[in-house]
Scaffold this motif. Structure first.
Motif, PDB file in Angstrom:
ATOM      1  N   PHE A 193      -3.727  -6.388  26.049  1.00 49.80           N
ATOM      2  CA  PHE A 193      -2.888  -6.242  27.236  1.00 49.80           C
ATOM      3  C   PHE A 193      -3.303  -5.028  28.059  1.00 49.80           C
ATOM      4  CE2 PHE A 193       0.593  -9.294  26.967  1.00 49.80           C
ATOM      5  CZ  PHE A 193       0.393  -9.810  25.704  1.00 49.80           C
ATOM      6  N   PHE A 199       6.194 -15.226  22.623  1.00 50.56           N
ATOM      7  CA  PHE A 199       6.788 -14.022  22.044  1.00 50.56           C
ATOM      8  C   PHE A 199       8.249 -14.225  21.657  1.00 50.56           C
ATOM      9  CE2 PHE A 199       3.723 -10.617  22.453  1.00 50.56           C
ATOM     10  CZ  PHE A 199       2.783 -11.167  23.323  1.00 50.56           C
ATOM     11  N   GLY A 200       8.636 -13.541  20.601  1.00 54.11           N
ATOM     12  CA  GLY A 200      10.044 -13.436  20.260  1.00 54.11           C
ATOM     13  C   GLY A 200      10.730 -12.476  21.220  1.00 54.11           C
ATOM     14  N   GLN A 201      12.024 -12.302  21.032  1.00 45.62           N
ATOM     15  CA  GLN A 201      12.812 -11.488  21.951  1.00 45.62           C
ATOM     16  C   GLN A 201      12.624  -9.989  21.720  1.00 45.62           C
ATOM     17  OE1 GLN A 201      16.839 -12.609  21.057  1.00 45.62           O
ATOM     18  NE2 GLN A 201      16.819 -11.683  19.035  1.00 45.62           N
ATOM     19  N   GLY A 211      13.897  -7.358  28.854  1.00 47.21           N
ATOM     20  CA  GLY A 211      12.954  -7.026  27.782  1.00 47.21           C
ATOM     21  C   GLY A 211      12.102  -8.141  27.226  1.00 47.21           C
ATOM     22  N   GLU A 212      12.427  -9.401  27.491  1.00 50.83           N
ATOM     23  CA  GLU A 212      11.593 -10.461  26.909  1.00 50.83           C
ATOM     24  C   GLU A 212      10.279 -10.580  27.670  1.00 50.83           C
ATOM     25  OE1 GLU A 212      14.243 -10.854  28.721  1.00 50.83           O
ATOM     26  OE2 GLU A 212      14.222 -12.722  29.889  1.00 50.83           O
ATOM     27  N   LEU A 213       9.298 -11.150  27.044  1.00 51.21           N
ATOM     28  CA  LEU A 213       7.990 -11.354  27.672  1.00 51.21           C
ATOM     29  C   LEU A 213       7.897 -12.811  28.103  1.00 51.21           C
ATOM     30  CD1 LEU A 213       5.989  -9.219  25.168  1.00 51.21           C
ATOM     31  CD2 LEU A 213       5.892  -8.909  27.649  1.00 51.21           C
ATOM     32  N   THR A 247      -1.997  -2.026  30.760  1.00 48.70           N
ATOM     33  CA  THR A 247      -0.884  -1.092  30.621  1.00 48.70           C
ATOM     34  C   THR A 247       0.331  -1.482  31.443  1.00 48.70           C
ATOM     35  OG1 THR A 247      -1.969   0.238  32.301  1.00 48.70           O
ATOM     36  CG2 THR A 247      -2.286   0.916  30.017  1.00 48.70           C
ATOM     37  N   PHE A 273       2.260  -7.781  33.095  1.00 53.30           N
ATOM     38  CA  PHE A 273       1.115  -7.494  32.236  1.00 53.30           C
ATOM     39  C   PHE A 273       0.033  -8.546  32.417  1.00 53.30           C
ATOM     40  CE2 PHE A 273       2.778  -4.101  29.652  1.00 53.30           C
ATOM     41  CZ  PHE A 273       4.153  -4.316  29.631  1.00 53.30           C
ATOM     42  N   GLN A 325       7.764  -9.002  32.277  1.00 53.40           N
ATOM     43  CA  GLN A 325       8.781  -8.445  31.399  1.00 53.40           C
ATOM     44  C   GLN A 325       9.918  -7.885  32.265  1.00 53.40           C
ATOM     45  OE1 GLN A 325       7.879  -5.016  28.772  1.00 53.40           O
ATOM     46  NE2 GLN A 325       8.999  -6.080  27.157  1.00 53.40           N
ATOM     47  N   LYS A 353       5.781   1.388  27.546  1.00 50.88           N
ATOM     48  CA  LYS A 353       5.592  -0.068  27.727  1.00 50.88           C
ATOM     49  C   LYS A 353       4.218  -0.563  27.298  1.00 50.88           C
ATOM     50  CE  LYS A 353       9.560  -1.256  29.639  1.00 50.88           C
ATOM     51  NZ  LYS A 353      10.477  -2.220  29.002  1.00 50.88           N
ATOM     52  N   PHE A 354       3.410   0.304  26.656  1.00 52.23           N
ATOM     53  CA  PHE A 354       2.109  -0.170  26.185  1.00 52.23           C
ATOM     54  C   PHE A 354       2.316  -1.179  25.065  1.00 52.23           C
ATOM     55  CE2 PHE A 354       0.575   2.609  29.038  1.00 52.23           C
ATOM     56  CZ  PHE A 354       0.216   3.892  28.657  1.00 52.23           C
ATOM     57  N   LEU A 355       1.638  -2.314  25.174  1.00 53.65           N
ATOM     58  CA  LEU A 355       1.719  -3.359  24.155  1.00 53.65           C
ATOM     59  C   LEU A 355       0.441  -3.317  23.331  1.00 53.65           C
ATOM     60  CD1 LEU A 355       3.126  -6.425  26.068  1.00 53.65           C
ATOM     61  CD2 LEU A 355       3.914  -5.678  23.829  1.00 53.65           C
ATOM     62  N   PHE A 415       7.401  -6.758  18.714  1.00 50.76           N
ATOM     63  CA  PHE A 415       7.402  -8.160  19.117  1.00 50.76           C
ATOM     64  C   PHE A 415       6.586  -8.990  18.137  1.00 50.76           C
ATOM     65  CE2 PHE A 415       9.429  -8.403  23.211  1.00 50.76           C
ATOM     66  CZ  PHE A 415       9.278  -7.149  23.774  1.00 50.76           C
ATOM     67  N   PHE A 465       5.823 -15.769  29.870  1.00 50.27           N
ATOM     68  CA  PHE A 465       4.483 -16.227  30.219  1.00 50.27           C
ATOM     69  C   PHE A 465       4.473 -16.772  31.640  1.00 50.27           C
ATOM     70  CE2 PHE A 465       0.522 -18.348  30.035  1.00 50.27           C
ATOM     71  CZ  PHE A 465       0.702 -19.655  30.451  1.00 50.27           C
ATOM     72  N   TYR A 506       1.856 -12.016  32.164  1.00 53.61           N
ATOM     73  CA  TYR A 506       3.205 -12.067  31.624  1.00 53.61           C
ATOM     74  C   TYR A 506       4.117 -11.192  32.482  1.00 53.61           C
ATOM     75  CZ  TYR A 506       1.753 -14.190  27.191  1.00 53.61           C
ATOM     76  OH  TYR A 506       1.272 -15.046  26.227  1.00 53.61           O
TER      77      TYR A 506
END
Lengths: 115, 117
Positions: free
Chosen positions: A105, B108-110, A43-45, A107, A91, A39, B41-43, B90, A47, A37
């Motif tokens: 995920f 994912f959403g925004q 800010g959006e993720l 880091t 990511f 980013q 930024k850790f998810l 998210f 794919f 992914y």
């Protein structure tokens, strides 16, 4: 236990350089999926790619390419001729049969492409 | 037509308050998730629901309570907000599972940027 390691915290390159982002994963399952992914600063993720454990073919999509090697448990991502718009956090993620309904995920690697 | 939409996008609130974040997906997926992204930024996964049933609760404080009224919605309610809850949350959805031999990527959403002051 499943784990995704992205050892490169931050990479800076000059525009038009090639860059490879590393991803190493751990799983005991024979059935699993790997993902990348992006980013961007907004800010959006986003794919980029999905690969299942039975498909080791490398993939190329425009300037992006992915190298999946089960022997080294790696799923590396290369950007050829990088552009400023490639600047983002990238990511790598894993979902396995044992851990179904969960994406693990790494880091993330922050890529800065300088003009 | 947004695939996964969450509201609000920004949420600023005081410590001790209760707040909710709503999420809806129009992809027909059977699994929905909440992830937390911290300042580094850790998810990290918080919850996953499959066909409205809670599947995963990753040691999240019980101040966080997800609710899935139907397959298309997964809301997150947070009680007694603390400074440490400040993060981006998210929502995501997917179809299938690795154990089933077929899994989509997570959509994912925004994101909802929660700031607790």
């Amino acid at each position: 236990a499943q784990k995704v390691t992205q050892a490169q915290t931050e990479i800076s390159v000059v525009e038009k350089e090639d860059v490879t982002l590393d991803c190493v994963y751990e799983t005991r399952d024979t059935t699993y999926y790997l993902f990348w992914y992006k980013q961007p600063p907004s800010g959006e993720l986003v794919f980029l790619i999905r690969r299942n454990s039975f498909d080791e073919q490398n993939e190329i999509s425009g300037r992006y390419s992915w190298n999946f090697q089960k022997s080294t448990s790696s799923f590396n991502f290369t950007i050829t001729a990088s552009q400023v718009v490639d600047s983002a956090v990238y990511f790598c993620a894993l979902s396995e049969a044992e851990g179904t309904y969960k994406y693990i995920f790494g880091t993330g690697t922050r890529l800065k492409v300088l003009a | 037509d947004t695939a996964v939409s969450q509201t609000p996008k920004y949420l600023v609130t005081q410590m001790g308050n209760d707040k909710s974040i709503k999420c809806e997906q129009n992809l027909g997926h059977d699994t929905m998730y909440w992830y937390k992204q911290d300042s580094k930024k850790f998810l990290k996964i918080m919850f996953s629901y499959n066909n409205k049933e809670l599947i995963i609760n990753e040691t999240v404080p019980n101040r966080f309570s997800p609710k899935s009224p139907d397959k298309a919605h997964l809301n997150l309610h947070i009680n007694s907000l603390e400074l440490g809850d400040s993060a981006v949350y998210f929502c995501a959805s997917s179809q299938g599972g690795a154990a089933l031999g077929s899994l989509t990527e997570a959509f994912f959403g925004q994101g909802t940027r929660l700031t607790v002051v």
